[in-house]
Design a protein around this motif. Sequence first.
Motif, PDB file in Angstrom:
ATOM      1  N   PHE A 170      92.500  37.007  -9.860  1.00 59.52           N
ATOM      2  CA  PHE A 170      93.040  36.114 -10.908  1.00 59.52           C
ATOM      3  C   PHE A 170      92.084  34.869 -11.070  1.00 59.52           C
ATOM      4  O   PHE A 170      91.501  34.620 -10.078  1.00 59.52           O
ATOM      5  N   LEU A 171      91.805  34.306 -12.323  1.00 63.42           N
ATOM      6  CA  LEU A 171      91.215  33.341 -12.235  1.00 63.42           C
ATOM      7  C   LEU A 171      91.913  32.325 -13.461  1.00 63.42           C
ATOM      8  O   LEU A 171      92.498  33.008 -14.273  1.00 63.42           O
ATOM      9  N   ASP A 172      91.601  31.150 -13.454  1.00 61.49           N
ATOM     10  CA  ASP A 172      91.989  30.265 -14.728  1.00 61.49           C
ATOM     11  C   ASP A 172      90.892  29.616 -15.284  1.00 61.49           C
ATOM     12  O   ASP A 172      89.749  29.657 -14.744  1.00 61.49           O
ATOM     13  N   VAL A 173      90.981  29.415 -16.632  1.00 62.87           N
ATOM     14  CA  VAL A 173      89.851  28.956 -17.302  1.00 62.87           C
ATOM     15  C   VAL A 173      89.635  27.495 -17.352  1.00 62.87           C
ATOM     16  O   VAL A 173      88.605  27.017 -17.692  1.00 62.87           O
ATOM     17  N   ILE A 174      90.785  26.788 -16.870  1.00 60.97           N
ATOM     18  CA  ILE A 174      90.690  25.464 -16.774  1.00 60.97           C
ATOM     19  C   ILE A 174      90.485  24.838 -15.380  1.00 60.97           C
ATOM     20  O   ILE A 174      91.059  25.382 -14.495  1.00 60.97           O
ATOM     21  N   ASP A 175      89.596  23.978 -15.264  1.00 60.54           N
ATOM     22  CA  ASP A 175      89.165  23.322 -13.786  1.00 60.54           C
ATOM     23  C   ASP A 175      90.138  22.347 -13.580  1.00 60.54           C
ATOM     24  O   ASP A 175      90.648  22.307 -12.400  1.00 60.54           O
ATOM     25  N   GLU A 176      90.251  21.578 -14.489  1.00 60.85           N
ATOM     26  CA  GLU A 176      91.081  20.245 -14.215  1.00 60.85           C
ATOM     27  C   GLU A 176      91.825  19.919 -15.290  1.00 60.85           C
ATOM     28  O   GLU A 176      91.161  20.029 -16.612  1.00 60.85           O
ATOM     29  N   ALA A 177      92.981  19.510 -15.487  1.00 56.28           N
ATOM     30  CA  ALA A 177      93.789  19.164 -16.401  1.00 56.28           C
ATOM     31  C   ALA A 177      94.796  17.991 -16.337  1.00 56.28           C
ATOM     32  O   ALA A 177      95.216  17.631 -15.217  1.00 56.28           O
ATOM     33  N   ILE A 178      95.392  17.203 -17.417  1.00 54.33           N
ATOM     34  CA  ILE A 178      96.267  16.187 -17.505  1.00 54.33           C
ATOM     35  C   ILE A 178      97.401  16.964 -18.139  1.00 54.33           C
ATOM     36  O   ILE A 178      97.114  17.530 -19.222  1.00 54.33           O
ATOM     37  N   ARG A 179      98.475  17.046 -17.606  1.00 56.91           N
ATOM     38  CA  ARG A 179      99.699  17.778 -18.389  1.00 56.91           C
ATOM     39  C   ARG A 179     101.001  17.035 -17.848  1.00 56.91           C
ATOM     40  O   ARG A 179     101.109  16.337 -16.904  1.00 56.91           O
ATOM     41  N   LEU A 180     102.052  17.313 -18.651  1.00 57.47           N
ATOM     42  CA  LEU A 180     103.332  16.851 -18.240  1.00 57.47           C
ATOM     43  C   LEU A 180     103.774  17.472 -16.888  1.00 57.47           C
ATOM     44  O   LEU A 180     103.472  18.551 -16.424  1.00 57.47           O
ATOM     45  N   LYS A 181     104.284  16.347 -16.081  1.00 54.27           N
ATOM     46  CA  LYS A 181     104.797  16.541 -14.823  1.00 54.27           C
ATOM     47  C   LYS A 181     105.726  17.647 -14.540  1.00 54.27           C
ATOM     48  O   LYS A 181     106.767  17.755 -15.408  1.00 54.27           O
ATOM     49  N   GLY A 182     105.321  18.633 -13.758  1.00 53.37           N
ATOM     50  CA  GLY A 182     106.204  19.806 -13.363  1.00 53.37           C
ATOM     51  C   GLY A 182     106.154  20.916 -14.410  1.00 53.37           C
ATOM     52  O   GLY A 182     107.148  21.701 -14.361  1.00 53.37           O
ATOM     53  N   SER A 183     105.375  20.649 -15.530  1.00 55.91           N
ATOM     54  CA  SER A 183     105.706  21.630 -16.818  1.00 55.91           C
ATOM     55  C   SER A 183     104.702  22.811 -16.255  1.00 55.91           C
ATOM     56  O   SER A 183     103.652  22.922 -15.708  1.00 55.91           O
ATOM     57  N   TYR A 184     105.112  23.945 -16.736  1.00 51.97           N
ATOM     58  CA  TYR A 184     104.591  25.517 -16.773  1.00 51.97           C
ATOM     59  C   TYR A 184     103.806  25.520 -18.145  1.00 51.97           C
ATOM     60  O   TYR A 184     102.950  26.642 -18.299  1.00 51.97           O
ATOM     61  N   ALA A 185     104.080  24.902 -19.243  1.00 54.90           N
ATOM     62  CA  ALA A 185     103.756  25.396 -20.533  1.00 54.90           C
ATOM     63  C   ALA A 185     102.439  24.988 -20.896  1.00 54.90           C
ATOM     64  O   ALA A 185     102.129  23.760 -20.861  1.00 54.90           O
ATOM     65  N   ASP A 186     101.621  25.732 -21.632  1.00 57.90           N
ATOM     66  CA  ASP A 186     100.346  25.550 -22.067  1.00 57.90           C
ATOM     67  C   ASP A 186     100.503  24.143 -23.093  1.00 57.90           C
ATOM     68  O   ASP A 186      99.454  23.561 -23.270  1.00 57.90           O
ATOM     69  N   SER A 187     101.680  24.459 -23.918  1.00 53.21           N
ATOM     70  CA  SER A 187     101.714  23.050 -24.680  1.00 53.21           C
ATOM     71  C   SER A 187     101.833  21.792 -23.925  1.00 53.21           C
ATOM     72  O   SER A 187     101.570  20.780 -24.818  1.00 53.21           O
ATOM     73  N   ASP A 188     102.018  21.693 -23.167  1.00 52.54           N
ATOM     74  CA  ASP A 188     102.211  20.441 -22.312  1.00 52.54           C
ATOM     75  C   ASP A 188     100.881  19.895 -21.725  1.00 52.54           C
ATOM     76  O   ASP A 188     100.567  18.833 -21.134  1.00 52.54           O
ATOM     77  N   ILE A 189      99.775  20.662 -21.764  1.00 57.17           N
ATOM     78  CA  ILE A 189      98.492  20.473 -21.132  1.00 57.17           C
ATOM     79  C   ILE A 189      97.967  19.346 -22.345  1.00 57.17           C
ATOM     80  O   ILE A 189      97.943  19.706 -23.661  1.00 57.17           O
ATOM     81  N   LYS A 190      97.470  18.226 -21.914  1.00 56.56           N
ATOM     82  CA  LYS A 190      96.909  17.114 -23.026  1.00 56.56           C
ATOM     83  C   LYS A 190      95.579  17.053 -23.118  1.00 56.56           C
ATOM     84  O   LYS A 190      95.085  16.748 -24.046  1.00 56.56           O
ATOM     85  N   HIS A 191      94.971  17.218 -21.774  1.00 55.26           N
ATOM     86  CA  HIS A 191      93.444  17.149 -21.890  1.00 55.26           C
ATOM     87  C   HIS A 191      92.882  17.947 -20.634  1.00 55.26           C
ATOM     88  O   HIS A 191      93.552  18.355 -19.565  1.00 55.26           O
ATOM     89  N   TYR A 192      91.850  18.614 -20.699  1.00 53.59           N
ATOM     90  CA  TYR A 192      91.497  19.517 -19.741  1.00 53.59           C
ATOM     91  C   TYR A 192      89.815  19.625 -19.771  1.00 53.59           C
ATOM     92  O   TYR A 192      89.238  19.365 -20.705  1.00 53.59           O
ATOM     93  N   THR A 193      89.422  20.153 -18.825  1.00 48.73           N
ATOM     94  CA  THR A 193      87.834  20.590 -18.725  1.00 48.73           C
ATOM     95  C   THR A 193      87.791  22.211 -18.336  1.00 48.73           C
ATOM     96  O   THR A 193      88.828  22.768 -17.646  1.00 48.73           O
TER      97      THR A 193
END
Length: 193
Positions: A112-135
């Motif tokens: 498994f790998l993630d494409v995002i290294d670091e993100a700011i997202r809604l606390k406790g959310s699993y949804a991609d739609s709740d990711i606001k900023h990312y690298t």
Amino acid sequence: MHSKKLCNNAQELNNFWKNIDQTVYEKVNSFNRINCILPGTEIIIVGTITPSGGNGYFYTAPRSRIYGYVDAARGTKLKDKKEALQRTTNEKQRQLIIDDIKGELNNQKIAFLDVIDEAIRLKGSYADSDIKHYTLDYAAFLNIPQSVKKVICNSKLAEDCYNVIRTDIINLPGAIYLSQRTGKKLCWVNELK
């Protein structure tokens, strides 16, 4: 409310972090540093970023279906191990279960790998739609072994980000898109066989 934004680097992400409501949002890092990619790995399942409720390893959150798909395709018992991980509160036991999961994935030549290294997202959310900023985590994809025959992206955002990374790292295989949420189990099983 900020719209979703791919940041060019960690400093740009940190600038957004300073100006966002930290009671509502969280800053999270990927689990890529503990992936189980080996020289013989044949399939990599790519997601966006593992949620904080992920119990210490990729796809171990209660709603994740990936381990059940691998079990159905390969006859493994990963879902049972994931459930054991969810039940334990002992840190030593937790690490033993994660090591057991990684060992089984290695045996199956799946990682498994993630494409995002670091993100700011809604606390406790699993949804991609709740990711606001990312690298993006280009470094995690630099040394993908030639043995990899398949890359399965489990969300549209994961696929989009993977394709951005792939434009800079040209030896990566093309992606197969299979939604973890709405994809058919049979499609997953067929791709994982």
